[in-house]
Design a protein around this motif. Structure first.
Motif, PDB file in Angstrom:
ATOM      1  N   UNK A  11       0.846  -1.197   0.000  1.00 44.21           N
ATOM      2  CA  UNK A  11       0.000   0.000   0.000  1.00 44.21           C
ATOM      3  C   UNK A  11       0.883   1.250   0.000  1.00 44.21           C
ATOM      4  N   UNK A  12       1.882   1.257   0.855  1.00 51.29           N
ATOM      5  CA  UNK A  12       2.758   2.420   0.979  1.00 51.29           C
ATOM      6  C   UNK A  12       3.473   2.730  -0.332  1.00 51.29           C
ATOM      7  N   UNK A  13       4.108   1.733  -0.906  1.00 47.32           N
ATOM      8  CA  UNK A  13       4.894   1.979  -2.124  1.00 47.32           C
ATOM      9  C   UNK A  13       4.000   2.403  -3.276  1.00 47.32           C
ATOM     10  N   UNK A  14       2.794   1.854  -3.322  1.00 50.02           N
ATOM     11  CA  UNK A  14       1.877   2.211  -4.408  1.00 50.02           C
ATOM     12  C   UNK A  14       1.374   3.641  -4.249  1.00 50.02           C
ATOM     13  N   UNK A  15       1.029   4.033  -3.041  1.00 53.57           N
ATOM     14  CA  UNK A  15       0.560   5.406  -2.826  1.00 53.57           C
ATOM     15  C   UNK A  15       1.674   6.408  -3.120  1.00 53.57           C
ATOM     16  N   UNK A  16       2.887   6.100  -2.710  1.00 54.98           N
ATOM     17  CA  UNK A  16       4.007   7.016  -2.952  1.00 54.98           C
ATOM     18  C   UNK A  16       4.219   7.217  -4.454  1.00 54.98           C
ATOM     19  N   UNK A  19       0.611  11.793  -1.245  1.00 56.70           N
ATOM     20  CA  UNK A  19       1.307  10.550  -1.552  1.00 56.70           C
ATOM     21  C   UNK A  19       2.443  10.265  -0.580  1.00 56.70           C
ATOM     22  N   UNK A  20       3.385  11.203  -0.450  1.00 51.89           N
ATOM     23  CA  UNK A  20       4.477  10.973   0.507  1.00 51.89           C
ATOM     24  C   UNK A  20       3.996  10.825   1.953  1.00 51.89           C
ATOM     25  N   UNK A  44       4.290  10.590   9.730  1.00 52.44           N
ATOM     26  CA  UNK A  44       3.652  11.764   9.129  1.00 52.44           C
ATOM     27  C   UNK A  44       4.251  13.047   9.702  1.00 52.44           C
ATOM     28  N   UNK A  45       4.465  13.073  11.002  1.00 48.24           N
ATOM     29  CA  UNK A  45       5.042  14.258  11.630  1.00 48.24           C
ATOM     30  C   UNK A  45       6.469  14.487  11.125  1.00 48.24           C
ATOM     31  N   UNK A  46       7.233  13.405  11.019  1.00 47.35           N
ATOM     32  CA  UNK A  46       8.609  13.538  10.544  1.00 47.35           C
ATOM     33  C   UNK A  46       8.649  14.021   9.101  1.00 47.35           C
ATOM     34  N   UNK A  47       7.730  13.529   8.285  1.00 48.69           N
ATOM     35  CA  UNK A  47       7.706  13.896   6.873  1.00 48.69           C
ATOM     36  C   UNK A  47       7.170  15.313   6.661  1.00 48.69           C
ATOM     37  N   UNK A  48       6.061  15.633   7.339  1.00 48.78           N
ATOM     38  CA  UNK A  48       5.394  16.903   7.076  1.00 48.78           C
ATOM     39  C   UNK A  48       5.765  18.033   8.003  1.00 48.78           C
ATOM     40  N   UNK A  49       6.471  17.720   9.095  1.00 49.78           N
ATOM     41  CA  UNK A  49       6.874  18.739  10.073  1.00 49.78           C
ATOM     42  C   UNK A  49       5.678  19.512  10.626  1.00 49.78           C
TER      43      UNK A  49
END
Length: 205
Positions: free
Chosen positions: A67-72, A80-81, A116-121
């Motif tokens: 699921x993760x790799x497909x959404x990305x 997506x990310x 999500x927090x690490x990615x989106x700050x």
């Protein structure tokens, strides 16, 4: 939903159906404070996910990794990310376990939030999906009972968290460009987070 890979696949199929059913709602929410593509992007992503589920693997973690790799690879914009990272972190937390438990579901949700927090700050109050996912994790952590009970508590809290974004002024993403004019609208990412958790909860019931 069973707690093995087949059960998780069924839950992902349910989530994809919910995303499809709410595509227009998410587009309209994003049109008010964003670029109107959140619903279509998620629909495209989950449609691609469903096409890969038959060969997604034999553990819950393996399924979530697909699921993760497909959404990305298929969802544009920030969604997506962010969703890809959430599912990837959840998959890593579940590891090679052949079934999920109430405790491992909580751990997976917490790992997703951290990703999500690490990615989106973003922080709670920024008017993002974090405003739905943060209370969802707290509620899940406090919920006794089965996997379905944990997911139901998370979904209820996420629903409220999404509603609570309405009066907020956005501090992240495209909506932040609107400043005070972003208040009065629900954040589409928070809404989609709540929809996905509700789909998982109903699939588990």
């Amino acid at each position: 939903m069973g707690c093995d890979a087949a059960g998780v696949i069924a839950a992902i199929r349910s989530a994809a159906a919910v995303v499809d059913a709410h595509r227009d709602e998410l587009v309209n929410l994003d049109r008010e404070i964003g670029d109107a593509d959140h619903g279509e992007n998620l629909k495209r992503g989950f449609t691609a996910v469903v096409s890969k589920l038959d060969a997604a693997g034999d553990t819950p973690g393996a399924v979530l990794k697909v699921v993760a790799s497909t959404l990305i690879s298929t969802v544009g914009g920030a969604a997506g990310p962010l969703y890809g990272t959430a599912f990837l972190r959840a998959a890593a937390k579940l590891g090679t376990a052949v079934a999920v438990t109430p405790g491992s579901v909580v751990d997976a949700l917490e790992a997703a939030l951290e990703g999500v927090v690490a990615r989106g700050k973003a922080e709670p109050g920024d008017k993002t999906m974090v405003d739905a996912l943060t209370p969802a994790v707290a509620a899940a952590r406090a919920a006794p009972g089965s996997v379905a009970d944990v997911l139901r508590a998370a979904a209820d809290a996420a629903d409220q968290g999404a509603r609570d974004t309405v009066p907020l002024v956005a501090r992240k993403g495209r909506a932040s460009y609107l400043g005070e004019r972003s208040a009065g609208h629900m954040d589409p990412g928070a809404r989609s987070t709540a929809l996905l958790l509700r789909a998982f909860a109903e699939a588990a019931s």
